[in-house]
Design an enzyme around this catalytic site. Structure first.
Site: not given
Ligand SMILES: [Fe+2]
Length: 339
Positions: A209, A206
């Site tokens: 992000k 992630d």
């Protein structure tokens, strides 16, 4: 300096030749042994560390020429010198092409024999030293590489954790996903290298992000399709961020970690088994960790509810093989009876 404790095996079918060489080389301080045939030579070599074999080219039965490759293959640290009649010089040269260090010609000039033996043993010693040094260097490089990887992994972890720490909802998510992904990988019997890739994929999945609008990411209400699409760019962005520093498998894993097994994910270009296995594993691990954590728009599900959801989406969102492996992993706090 010549180490005069070196062991020399003299292989010749003529006892007089053996005795002559043995006497001369023993006087030079070498430990000498004799063998009258190829078979006896192999017998003497077995279990004994021998630095040099002086090998008669022509012997009844197996010849020295036939024995040479066997010694080279079975005792690579043992040097071999061929002993030959003057008329066999071409054969001796042939033997040197096959790994013999030198040859001496009969009738022997014993002074020259000693010089040749000393020279061959010196060359052998240097070769072994070089090989040992190469092994030492390779080991050092391997250790340094491991160390660099460790430091790098630590830095990447710090980056991923710093990103998550900004947001109380995602704190610990990468670590949680990594643990589950690694457990699934082990359950599937993946190699240590693949497990290592999963570890990196889990920690970094992630990281993209960083490019997602915080207001959208932390929105408490339902996301519009546009907002959802914006959040989902993180997979592609993350793959681009990590590309210069991790291997291609990890990049692919991150790029595809939101793909659905049945192809129904957003902007998906691969489907089913064509989705990299690491990404299919991350998808399950990611979903489970996310479902069992609080999110701005909902509270955490119970472990039982999350497991039911994984089962419900098996074959559609999740790879059935990966989901089955996940369901075999012991989850703290729940008895996985029947799943
Ligand atoms: Fe993600």
């Amino acid at each position: 300096m010549v180490n005069k404790r070196e062991r020399i095996l003299i292989v010749d079918d003529e006892a007089m030749v053996r005795r002559l060489l043995r006497q001369k080389l023993s006087r030079e301080g070498y430990q000498c042994e004799e063998a009258d045939s190829a078979e006896q030579a192999l017998d003497r070599l077995r279990g004994n560390s021998t630095e040099l074999v002086i090998l008669d080219i022509k012997m009844p039965g197996k010849s020295g020429m036939e024995l040479l490759p066997e010694i080279r293959a079975g005792y690579p640290d043992t040097a071999v010198m061929m002993a030959t009649a003057l008329t066999d010089a071409n054969i001796a040269i042939q033997c040197m092409k096959q790994g013999a260090y030198d040859y001496i010609s009969k009738p022997f000039n014993l002074g020259e024999v000693v010089l040749s033996v000393n020279g061959v043993l010196e060359r052998r010693r240097l070769e072994l030293e070089i090989r040992e040094y190469q092994q030492y260097l390779e080991q050092r490089v391997e250790e340094q590489t491991k160390e660099i990887r460790k430091v790098f992994l630590g830095a990447i972890e710090a980056l991923a954790f710093a990103l998550e720490a900004k947001d109380r909802y995602t704190a610990g998510h990468s670590r949680g996903v990594t643990e589950i992904a690694v457990a699934i990988g082990r359950e599937l019997g993946l190699s240590p290298d693949d497990i290592e890739d999963l570890r990196w994929g889990g920690l970094l999945h992630d990281v993209g992000k960083i490019a997602v609008d915080q207001l959208i990411q932390n929105k408490t209400g339902e996301l519009t399709p546009e907002e959802y699409e914006h959040i989902m760019i993180h997979a592609h962005v993350g793959a681009g961020i990590v590309k210069p520093v991790v291997n291609g498998k990890v990049v692919e894993m991150i790029e595809h970690h939101h793909d659905h097994y049945d192809g129904s994910g957003m902007n998906q270009v691969v489907i089913g088994e064509d989705i990299p296995l690491g990404a299919r594993i991350l998808a399950v691990a990611d979903a489970f960790d996310a479902m069992t954590s609080d999110r701005p728009y909902r509270s955490a599900m119970s472990i039982e509810e999350a497991l039911s959801e994984i089962m419900r989406c098996t074959g559609t969102q999740f790879d059935p093989v990966v989901a089955a492996a996940f369901l075999k992993i012991p989850v703290p706090g729940i008895v996985l009876a029947g799943v």
